[in-house]
Write a protein that holds these residues in place. Sequence first.
Motif, PDB file in Angstrom:
ATOM      1  N   GLY A  19       0.805  -1.207   0.000  1.00 15.72           N
ATOM      2  CA  GLY A  19       0.000   0.000   0.000  1.00 15.72           C
ATOM      3  C   GLY A  19       0.842   1.263   0.000  1.00 15.72           C
ATOM      4  O   GLY A  19       2.075   1.224   0.045  1.00 15.72           O
ATOM      5  N   ILE A  20       0.138   2.390  -0.071  1.00 13.79           N
ATOM      6  CA  ILE A  20       0.775   3.708   0.001  1.00 13.79           C
ATOM      7  C   ILE A  20       0.054   4.530   1.064  1.00 13.79           C
ATOM      8  O   ILE A  20      -1.172   4.623   1.068  1.00 13.79           O
ATOM      9  N   LEU A  21       0.847   5.105   1.966  1.00 16.56           N
ATOM     10  CA  LEU A  21       0.315   5.947   3.035  1.00 16.56           C
ATOM     11  C   LEU A  21       0.644   7.403   2.728  1.00 16.56           C
ATOM     12  O   LEU A  21       1.812   7.776   2.632  1.00 16.56           O
ATOM     13  N   ARG A  22      -0.393   8.214   2.579  1.00 14.94           N
ATOM     14  CA  ARG A  22      -0.202   9.671   2.445  1.00 14.94           C
ATOM     15  C   ARG A  22      -0.346  10.258   3.839  1.00 14.94           C
ATOM     16  O   ARG A  22      -1.427  10.221   4.428  1.00 14.94           O
ATOM     17  N   PHE A  23       0.731  10.786   4.372  1.00 15.95           N
ATOM     18  CA  PHE A  23       0.682  11.284   5.744  1.00 15.95           C
ATOM     19  C   PHE A  23       0.850  12.797   5.775  1.00 15.95           C
ATOM     20  O   PHE A  23       1.467  13.402   4.892  1.00 15.95           O
ATOM     21  N   CYS A  24       0.297  13.411   6.811  1.00 17.17           N
ATOM     22  CA  CYS A  24       0.309  14.864   6.946  1.00 17.17           C
ATOM     23  C   CYS A  24       1.042  15.278   8.213  1.00 17.17           C
ATOM     24  O   CYS A  24       0.833  14.686   9.278  1.00 17.17           O
ATOM     25  N   THR A  25       1.854  16.293   8.092  1.00 22.10           N
ATOM     26  CA  THR A  25       2.506  16.889   9.258  1.00 22.10           C
ATOM     27  C   THR A  25       2.041  18.336   9.445  1.00 22.10           C
ATOM     28  O   THR A  25       2.531  19.021  10.335  1.00 22.10           O
ATOM     29  N   GLU A  26       1.137  18.781   8.574  1.00 22.78           N
ATOM     30  CA  GLU A  26       0.556  20.115   8.682  1.00 22.78           C
ATOM     31  C   GLU A  26      -0.963  19.996   8.682  1.00 22.78           C
ATOM     32  O   GLU A  26      -1.532  19.221   7.894  1.00 22.78           O
ATOM     33  N   GLN A  27      -1.617  20.768   9.553  1.00 20.40           N
ATOM     34  CA  GLN A  27      -3.065  20.664   9.713  1.00 20.40           C
ATOM     35  C   GLN A  27      -3.826  20.983   8.434  1.00 20.40           C
ATOM     36  O   GLN A  27      -4.832  20.347   8.120  1.00 20.40           O
ATOM     37  N   SER A  28      -3.356  21.954   7.665  1.00 22.02           N
ATOM     38  CA  SER A  28      -4.050  22.330   6.425  1.00 22.02           C
ATOM     39  C   SER A  28      -4.089  21.174   5.433  1.00 22.02           C
ATOM     40  O   SER A  28      -5.095  20.968   4.733  1.00 22.02           O
ATOM     41  N   ASP A  29      -3.005  20.397   5.369  1.00 23.38           N
ATOM     42  CA  ASP A  29      -2.978  19.237   4.473  1.00 23.38           C
ATOM     43  C   ASP A  29      -3.950  18.162   4.952  1.00 23.38           C
ATOM     44  O   ASP A  29      -4.651  17.533   4.144  1.00 23.38           O
ATOM     45  N   PHE A  30      -3.999  17.959   6.258  1.00 21.91           N
ATOM     46  CA  PHE A  30      -4.906  16.949   6.806  1.00 21.91           C
ATOM     47  C   PHE A  30      -6.361  17.360   6.566  1.00 21.91           C
ATOM     48  O   PHE A  30      -7.201  16.524   6.212  1.00 21.91           O
ATOM     49  N   ASP A  31      -6.652  18.634   6.715  1.00 22.68           N
ATOM     50  CA  ASP A  31      -8.015  19.127   6.469  1.00 22.68           C
ATOM     51  C   ASP A  31      -8.403  18.922   5.006  1.00 22.68           C
ATOM     52  O   ASP A  31      -9.550  18.554   4.704  1.00 22.68           O
ATOM     53  N   ALA A  32      -7.443  19.152   4.099  1.00 22.16           N
ATOM     54  CA  ALA A  32      -7.721  18.973   2.667  1.00 22.16           C
ATOM     55  C   ALA A  32      -7.995  17.510   2.341  1.00 22.16           C
ATOM     56  O   ALA A  32      -8.910  17.198   1.566  1.00 22.16           O
ATOM     57  N   LEU A  33      -7.229  16.604   2.942  1.00 24.43           N
ATOM     58  CA  LEU A  33      -7.466  15.178   2.721  1.00 24.43           C
ATOM     59  C   LEU A  33      -8.800  14.748   3.322  1.00 24.43           C
ATOM     60  O   LEU A  33      -9.541  13.956   2.729  1.00 24.43           O
ATOM     61  N   SER A  34      -9.116  15.271   4.479  1.00 25.09           N
ATOM     62  CA  SER A  34     -10.354  14.895   5.166  1.00 25.09           C
ATOM     63  C   SER A  34     -11.585  15.267   4.351  1.00 25.09           C
ATOM     64  O   SER A  34     -12.615  14.592   4.418  1.00 25.09           O
ATOM     65  N   ALA A  35     -11.465  16.329   3.567  1.00 26.38           N
ATOM     66  CA  ALA A  35     -12.608  16.785   2.775  1.00 26.38           C
ATOM     67  C   ALA A  35     -12.914  15.868   1.604  1.00 26.38           C
ATOM     68  O   ALA A  35     -13.995  15.936   1.025  1.00 26.38           O
ATOM     69  N   HIS A  36     -11.958  14.965   1.266  1.00 23.63           N
ATOM     70  CA  HIS A  36     -12.137  14.108   0.091  1.00 23.63           C
ATOM     71  C   HIS A  36     -12.223  12.619   0.418  1.00 23.63           C
ATOM     72  O   HIS A  36     -12.221  11.796  -0.494  1.00 23.63           O
TER      73      HIS A  36
END
Length: 403
Positions: A136-153
Amino acid sequence: MRVAVLGAGVVGVAGAWYLARAGHEVTLVDRQPEAGMETSFANGGQISAGHAEPWAKPSVLPKLLKWLGREDAPLLFRPRADLAQWMWGLRFLLECFPGRFERNKRQLAGLAAYSQSCLTELRAETGIQYHHLSRGILRFCTEQSDFDALSAHGQTKTAAQCLAIEPALRDSGAPVLGGVYAPGDESGDAHEFTVQLARLAEARGVRFLRDTVVEGLEIAGGRVLAAQAGGRRLEADAFVVSLGSYSALLLAHLGISIPVVPLKGYSITIPLQAKAAAAAPCVSLTDEAHKLVISRLGDRLRCAGTAELTGYDTSINETRCAAILKRVERLFPALAGAGEVKYWAGLRPATPNNVPVIGRTRYANLFLNTGHGTLGWTLAAGSGRALAELVSGRRPEVDFRFH
């Protein structure tokens, strides 16, 4: 039918393989002494069927201003007196808008899923070896803005879940906030795959003209009669242009314009001795903050990323490579000083929306299979098989906007 495939990167070689498999007499042409020596040589290693999406997306727009003028920015635009470059940049901005992004994402997702299925079948058929991992591939976030963008999709993983998927991130100097995991995705060495598949294709009857530069195409009566290659005249019934970023230069002489420009990317390859191997990740990763991809390739760790719109310059920018290494060492402190790190730069053939150009041209026997950008390795098998169907006069199985 005699088919000449121009370009022996992973896309061109896959096309040659499927054309030969379909019963055609295939000639593969490349200027290098071996297959996969340019853009396919040291890419990030990801086969990201589960999240194949364009760089041009809404979340990138607010970051562009922040990146301006930064030598280590993930996307770097170097202004040149080149109208094509400026037009490409404008189209990239337009493709970032939500409606366009979603449309492009659907196109890529369909082709990527089909391509992964083709690759799985090819692997079973041939037993080809290329340091393949199905973790698999894990897209991980270390910044809140990136996590929020992923959460929206889509559904996201918590920080704890991300660390359980890849324990090597537990020592990261940049705390992981969460991410998205595609368990069906894969990774592997694109260069090794390309070399091995080219050899298998030759065993199947493909003629491989190495060290042969394609100088031009001879046109008459709405058809290509021959390619001028390596000082010789190469005749065929059909021609396939898979020259990566150089496809646009060859086609321009025929009055054909395609929205493909070279987008220079960089990678570093870290040798993994015993201690480093234990601390290195085994799951392929995407670092959302820095737009980097990380893959384990046997006893090496590959990290690739950044995009530099700077023409056909292939020189290595030490600052950009050093920035990649610094980020890897922050994420995995135990890898600091692991050994001699190899730097590399290559030109991705990029369209503004990341959707490749596959299909016919206005010349009846001239076909295109190029413009795969950052997804060449992900889309190669499916693109090659679909291309072989088109050349054979059949409709490809995959739903895609072919030319």
